[in-house]
Design an enzyme around this catalytic site. Structure first.
Site, short mmCIF file in Angstrom:
data_model
loop_
_atom_site.label_atom_id
_atom_site.label_comp_id
_atom_site.label_asym_id
_atom_site.label_seq_id
_atom_site.Cartn_x
_atom_site.Cartn_y
_atom_site.Cartn_z
N GLU A 40 -1.13 -0.49 -10.44
CA GLU A 40 -0.02 -0.91 -9.58
C GLU A 40 1.12 -1.45 -10.43
OE1 GLU A 40 -0.89 -3.40 -6.22
OE2 GLU A 40 -2.94 -2.63 -5.99
N TYR A 97 0.87 -1.18 0.00
CA TYR A 97 0.00 0.00 0.00
C TYR A 97 0.91 1.23 0.00
CZ TYR A 97 -4.47 2.21 1.49
OH TYR A 97 -5.65 2.93 1.58
N LYS A 132 -11.10 -8.25 -3.04
CA LYS A 132 -9.88 -8.20 -3.85
C LYS A 132 -9.57 -9.51 -4.56
CE LYS A 132 -8.12 -4.17 -2.38
NZ LYS A 132 -7.58 -3.11 -3.25
N ASP A 148 -4.99 -4.52 -9.79
CA ASP A 148 -5.59 -5.21 -8.65
C ASP A 148 -7.07 -4.80 -8.54
OD1 ASP A 148 -5.81 -6.67 -6.31
OD2 ASP A 148 -5.12 -5.01 -5.05
N GLU A 193 -7.07 -0.85 -10.08
CA GLU A 193 -5.97 -0.23 -9.33
C GLU A 193 -4.71 -0.29 -10.17
OE1 GLU A 193 -5.74 -2.09 -5.42
OE2 GLU A 193 -7.16 -0.60 -4.65
N HIS A 252 -2.65 7.91 -2.68
CA HIS A 252 -3.80 7.00 -2.74
C HIS A 252 -4.29 6.67 -1.33
CE1 HIS A 252 -6.30 3.54 -3.85
NE2 HIS A 252 -5.64 2.84 -2.95
N ARG A 277 -12.50 6.90 6.26
CA ARG A 277 -12.38 7.35 7.66
C ARG A 277 -12.05 8.84 7.68
NH1 ARG A 277 -9.09 3.09 6.98
NH2 ARG A 277 -7.41 4.60 6.72
MN MN Z 1 -4.13 -3.24 -4.36
#
Ligand code: MN
Length: 427
Positions: free
Chosen positions: A200, A128, A252, A232, A198, A133, A142
């Site tokens: 990546e 991550y 996922k 992803d 995503e 992001h 949150r």
């Molecule tokens: Mn991911």
């Protein structure tokens, strides 16, 4: 790390190949790149090991460079043997090489082969590292606590599922799962309505480490064979209901798409640059810090996210770029830091293990690597040039990732294509 950051004759921008398409200015696979992948020749079922050159694939066994078809044996080569193989491929493909006559027989047009997973993938870990992001998603999930306090100290990751990593070009069905809207008292089982992609990079582990032996940061890149593109796919509605307290799971694990070509760290040597943190950010703990890492730890890679809807395809319109970013600017942690952190507890990495970096979004809103960010949590439509709008992915949407490295004085190298189309949910 020094081995992978050495620039040598294989990076010389003046070198041309006798494979003419490799010399075009916009070629993704010039002789300076030489990425590794697996392919099925026309009419064959077994996987062969190939290297991309221009619009061709060089069959390494038919060229006499290896005597087997096991990509893991290539991934596991010691740095000296790996670099010798790269030099041999480079020397045989360069203009004027005496191998030309023999190697012509070992070339297959890329358009005629089936490209597969670049290697048999072992364990898969998704990190991550994209701080822009993580901050943007944190604000959506949150608002009171966007970035957890551990983020600036720990390269956050979770163990993902390797069995659903799919080769580029393999389409997949929209997943179902438990979904609970804020206004409902209980969840329902339903098709995901917030299907996302995503942007990546994939990190393919080459040499393993022994159980109990952490990999020091200055040796970390010696354990990485190369990088791929990695999409992803994520079901945000399933994810937001299930992710606490143990992290991502079924939101996922239904599909991830990996590109066919592993661009080696040897090819990426010219594109390493200093690892920098913004002023005010904490220094990494000593096991995530090192002298060479400070000067060469980051890798400069330009990334793009493209979307082609079914309507665009029907109208003959090409995929449209909807997001872009750069690896070195998007990532809070480097490839080397991921390797050292993953093994600091003694965890044994194996040849063929894969890391996802996490979504690589830039600082600005149009530099996002996911629709969740581009649509600001599904509240603002993404407008496409043909008049269509998207919040999340529709059935028939094809997403493709692209990447390249550019630096003055060097040849531009590309990563190829990482593409798949969303199919309707199965009954
Ligand atoms: Mn991911």
């Amino acid at each position: 790390m020094p081995a992978a950051t050495d620039i040598d004759a294989t990076h010389d921008p003046a070198t041309r190949s006798w494979v003419e398409a490799a010399n075009a200015d916009d070629a993704e696979f010039p002789i300076q790149n030489l990425p590794f992948g697996r392919f099925q020749a026309p009419g064959e079922r077994r996987w062969r090991i190939g290297v991309a050159i221009g619009d061709q694939v060089l069959d390494l066994r038919r060229a006499g460079l290896i005597r087997h078809g096991d990509m893991r044996r290539v991934l596991g080569l010691r740095p000296g043997a790996r670099q010798a193989l790269r030099r041999a491929i480079h020397d045989g493909l360069r203009e004027g090489s005496s191998s030309r006559t023999a190697w012509r027989e070992a070339l297959v047009p890329m358009g005629s082969v089936t490209l597969g997973l670049p290697c048999e993938i072992g364990d898969y870990t998704d990190f991550y590292v994209g701080i822009h992001h993580a901050s943007a998603v944190g604000r959506l999930f949150r608002p009171d606590n966007p970035l957890m306090p551990n983020y600036r100290w720990v390269p956050i990751g979770y163990h993902g599922r390797a069995s659903t990593i799919l080769p580029s070009g393999r389409d997949f069905h929209r997943p179902r799962g438990q979904i609970k809207s804020p206004q409902d008292a209980a969840p329902v089982l339903a098709e995901s309505q917030r299907l996302d992609c995503e942007l990546e990079l994939g990190v393919v582990i080459g040499r393993p480490n022994a159980l109990g032996r952490p990999i020091p940061i200055e040796q970390a890149e010696d354990h990485v064979f190369g990088l791929t593109l990695f999409n992803d796919w994520s079901a945000r509605d399933i994810q937001s209901w299930e992710y606490q307290p143990l992290g991502p799971f079924l939101g996922k694990s239904f599909a991830s798409t990996i590109s066919p070509w592993m661009v080696t760290l040897d090819a990426l040597a010219p594109f390493h640059r200093a690892f920098r943190r913004d002023p005010g950010e904490p220094s990494p703990l000593p096991y995530l810090d090192g002298k060479t890492h400070r000067t060469h730890g980051a890798i400069d890679i330009r990334l793009e996210l493209r979307l082609q809807t079914a309507a665009m395809r029907a109208a003959g319109l090409p995929a449209e770029r909807i997001g872009r970013s750069g690896f070195a600017d998007a990532a809070y942690w480097t490839v080397a830091q991921l390797v050292s952190h993953h093994t600091v507890n003694g965890c044994a990495l194996a040849t063929g293990d894969l890391f996802g970096t996490g979504t690589l979004s830039g600082r600005d809103p149009d530099q996002a690597g996911s629709l969740l960010e581009l649509s600001q949590g599904g509240t603002r439509a993404i407008r496409l040039s043909n008049g269509e709008e998207r919040y999340f992915l529709h059935d028939g949407d094809a997403v493709s990732l692209r990447a390249c490295c550019e630096r003055a004085g060097f040849r531009r190298i590309g990563f190829g294509d990482c593409i798949a189309t969303v199919l309707p949910a199965l009954d």
